[in-house]
Scaffold this active site. Structure first.
Site, short mmCIF file in Angstrom:
data_model
loop_
_atom_site.label_atom_id
_atom_site.label_comp_id
_atom_site.label_asym_id
_atom_site.label_seq_id
_atom_site.Cartn_x
_atom_site.Cartn_y
_atom_site.Cartn_z
N HIS A 146 67.72 48.24 29.31
CA HIS A 146 68.75 47.21 29.28
C HIS A 146 70.02 47.76 29.92
CE1 HIS A 146 71.46 44.08 27.79
NE2 HIS A 146 70.37 43.34 27.68
N HIS A 147 70.69 46.91 30.71
CA HIS A 147 71.86 47.37 31.46
C HIS A 147 72.99 47.81 30.54
CE1 HIS A 147 74.32 47.99 34.93
NE2 HIS A 147 73.53 47.32 35.74
N SER A 148 72.98 47.36 29.29
CA SER A 148 74.01 47.80 28.35
C SER A 148 73.90 49.29 28.05
CB SER A 148 73.90 47.01 27.04
OG SER A 148 72.62 47.20 26.44
#
Length: 483
Positions: A146-148
Site C-alpha cells: 500500500h502506498h501509505s
C-alpha cells in the site's frame, strides 16, 4: 505446526504512530493506491527462504508491522502496531509449469492480484512467489505494498537494504552515485555563481508555481485516445512491462551530452507522439488528423524530496530498536508533453531537457508538497482529496522513474534478473514507470483497457523511438568517421 507459526510471529513495540498527510491521501476513496513490484530471479524461488528472510528483515521495519486505522470523527488516522505472521502475507500459487504463454500469465496474474481484496485487519502488504519461467526470469516475486507504507524510492531503498551483492554476499548494494558539482578555487567567482543560481531559482520558482496554479484553474487536457472514454473506469487495470538495454539509453545520452532521465522522458514522449499519430492517421476526419499539431497534453512527474539516504541507514532501521525517516516524501510537477510529429526525433529529448532543467532549478516540487500539507491542516482531508483529484484530472499521464542498483544483487540468496514497478489506484488511464537494474531499463505501463486497449502496441512505439534515436546516433558517428 503451532510452535512453528508462533516462531514466525514478531512482537512489535507497543505505541501508536500518527499517519502523515500523504499516507492518508493514498488510502482515501478514489486514491487508494498500491505500489506493484515485480522481481525476476535467475533461479527457482524457494518460499521457505523468503519467509525466513522476511521474518529477519521486513518485519523489523515498524511500518510493515502496523495496521493502518484511517480514523473517523474525532479520531485521527494512526498506525497501530500488531503481531505479524509472515505466512499470512506470502502467497505461493500452484502453477502449471507447461503453461503455453507464461508472459501473458504473469500479466494477467498481476492485474488480477491488484484488484483482489486485501485484508485491512493486517499490515497492508503481500508477496506472491511464482515458480514459472518467463522470457526474462526463471521465477518471479510479485509484491503489493500500500502506498501509505512508503513511496517508490523508499521501497527501492528497502529492497536494497534487504539484499546483498552477488559478488560479495556480505556487502550491501549501492545506488547510482550522484555527480558532485565542481568547486572553483576563485572565491569571488564562486560567490557570483551562487548569487546567479539563487536568482534563477527564485525566477523559475515564481514562473513555474504560477503555471502550476494556472493549470489547476484551467480546463482539462484535450480529448485524445490517451484520455478517458464514456463508461471507462479511469484507473489502470492492466500492467505490462518490457525489459530493454540501459546501454542503448546511454549511447544516446553520451552523444547528446544529457542525462539518462532526459533521454527516457524524450523517448516516452516520442513514443506517445508516434502512437497518437497512428491513431489519428486512421481517422477519416481531416480535422482530427491535423489536431495533433496543436494538441495540449500534460503529465505529472514525481520528485524525491528526501536527502540522499544511505542503504546502511535502512539496514539499521530493520535492526531492533533502530529508527530512521521513512514514508512518502515526494513532490510533483506538471509538465507539457510535446506530441507534435517531429522529423528530428532528438527534438523530444531537447525539449524534455529544457523543461526538466527548469523544473529542477525551482521550488515547484517543494511547493506542491507544502500545498498538500497546508491543505489538510487548514481544510481537512476532504479538501486534500478534492485538490489531488483536480491535479490528476488536469493531466493525461503520470510519469515516474526510480534508479536501481548498478551491480548484480541477490535477495535472500536469489539472484535478481530485473526489477519492475508500477502504481495502481491513480485516477489516470496511463501510468508510465521506469526502473533501472545494472545494464537494464524496465518500462512498466499501467493502463485502463477501456481507454488504451492495445498497451503492447503503445510500448512498442516507446521502444522503437529509442531504437530510432540510437540508430541516428550511430549513423552520425559513422558519418563523422567517414565510414
Amino acid at each position: 505446526k503451532k510452535k512453528e507459526d508462533m516462531a514466525i510471529e514478531k512482537q512489535v513495540i507497543v505505541g501508536e504512530i500518527p499517519v502523515s498527510p500523504f499516507s492518508r491521501l493514498f488510502s482515501m476513496p478514489g486514491l487508494d493506491c498500491f505500489n506493484i513490484v515485480t522481481i525476476g530471479f535467475k533461479n527457482e524461488a524457494s518460499p521457505s527462504a523468503f519467509i525466513e528472510g522476511l521474518k529477519n528483515t521486513l518485519l523489523n521495519h515498524p511500518r510493515f508491522s502496523c495496521i493502518l486505522e484511517t480514523g473517523s470523527g474525532e479520531h485521527k488516522p494512526r498506525w497501530i502496531p500488531t503481531n505479524v505472521n509472515v505466512k499470512d502475507h506470502v502467497v505461493v500459487p500452484n502453477i502449471d509449469p507447461t503453461i503455453e504463454n507464461p508472459d501473458q500469465f504473469l500479466e494477467d496474474y498481476t492485474s488480477n492480484m491488484v484488484f483482489s481484496p486485501i485484508d485491512v485487519c493486517k499490515p497492508l502488504w503481500e508477496i506472491h512467489i511464482l515458480n514459472i519461467k518467463t522470457s526474462d526470469a526463471e521465477s518471479l516475486l510479485v509484491a503489493r505494498f500500500h502506498h501509505s507504507l512508503g513511496d517508490g524510492m523508499s521501497l527501492m531503498s528497502l529492497l536494497l537494504a534487504c539484499s546483498r551483492k552477488t559478488s560479495d554476499p556480505g556487502a550491501l548494494p549501492t545506488l547510482v552515485a550522484q555527480k558532485k558539482s565542481k568547486v572553483t578555487n576563485v572565491v569571488w567567482w564562486s560567490l557570483v555563481s551562487r548569487l546567479w543560481l539563487i536568482i534563477k531559482l527564485m525566477f523559475n520558482t515564481v514562473v513555474e508555481v504560477f503555471k502550476f496554479l494556472l493549470i489547476l484553474c484551467s480546463v482539462r487536457d484535450n480529448a485524445t485516445p490517451l484520455m478517458e472514454k464514456p463508461r471507462a473506469t479511469l484507473t489502470p487495470n492492466k500492467f505490462i512491462h518490457r525489459v530493454i538495454s540501459l546501454d542503448d539509453v546511454k549511447v544516446v545520452k553520451n552523444a547528446m551530452n544529457m542525462t539518462v532521465n532526459d533521454v527516457i522522458l524524450g523517448m516516452v514522449q516520442a513514443g506517445l507522439s508516434r502512437y497518437l499519430s497512428q491513431k489519428y492517421d486512421s481517422e477519416t476526419n481531416p480535422k482530427l488528423k491535423k489536431s495533433l499539431e496543436n494538441i495540449c497534453l500534460r503529465g505529472v512527474v514525481f520528485f524525491n524530496l528526501r536527502s540522499n539516504k544511505k542503504i546502511e541507514d535502512l539496514a539499521k532501521m530493520m535492526e531492533k530498536g533502530s529508527t530512521s525517516r521513512w514514508g512518502n516524501s515526494i513532490g510533483y510537477v506538471m509538465i507539457p508533453l510535446w506530441m507534435k510529429s517531429e522529423n528530428d526525433i532528438f527534438e523530444y529529448i531537447r525539449r524534455s531537457k529544457t523543461i526538466m532543467d527548469r523544473k529542477k532549478l525551482s521550488l515547484e516540487p517543494l511547493f506542491s508538497y507544502t500545498l498538500f500539507k497546508l491543505t489538510v491542516e487548514v481544510f481537512g482531508y476532504k479538501a486534500l482529496r478534492t485538490l489531488a483529484m483536480r491535479i490528476f484530472g488536469r493531466s493525461t499521464v503520470v510519469l515516474s522513474n526510480v534508479a536501481g542498483p548498478t551491480e548484480e544483487i541477490s535477495l535472500f540468496d536469489h539472484q535478481i534478473s530485473y526489477v519492475a514497478a508500477s502504481i495502481s489506484g491513480f485516477p489516470q488511464a496511463l501510468i508510465v514507470h521506469i526502473t533501472s537494474y545494472v545494464n537494464k531499463a524496465i518500462i512498466n505501463l499501467g493502463v485502463d483497457l477501456d481507454v488504451i486497449p492495445d498497451p503492447h502496441h503503445l510500448c512498442d512505439h516507446i521502444v522503437e523511438a529509442l531504437q530510432i534515436m540510437k540508430s541516428a546516433v550511430e549513423e552520425e558517428i559513422s558519418a563523422d568517421l567517414g565510414v
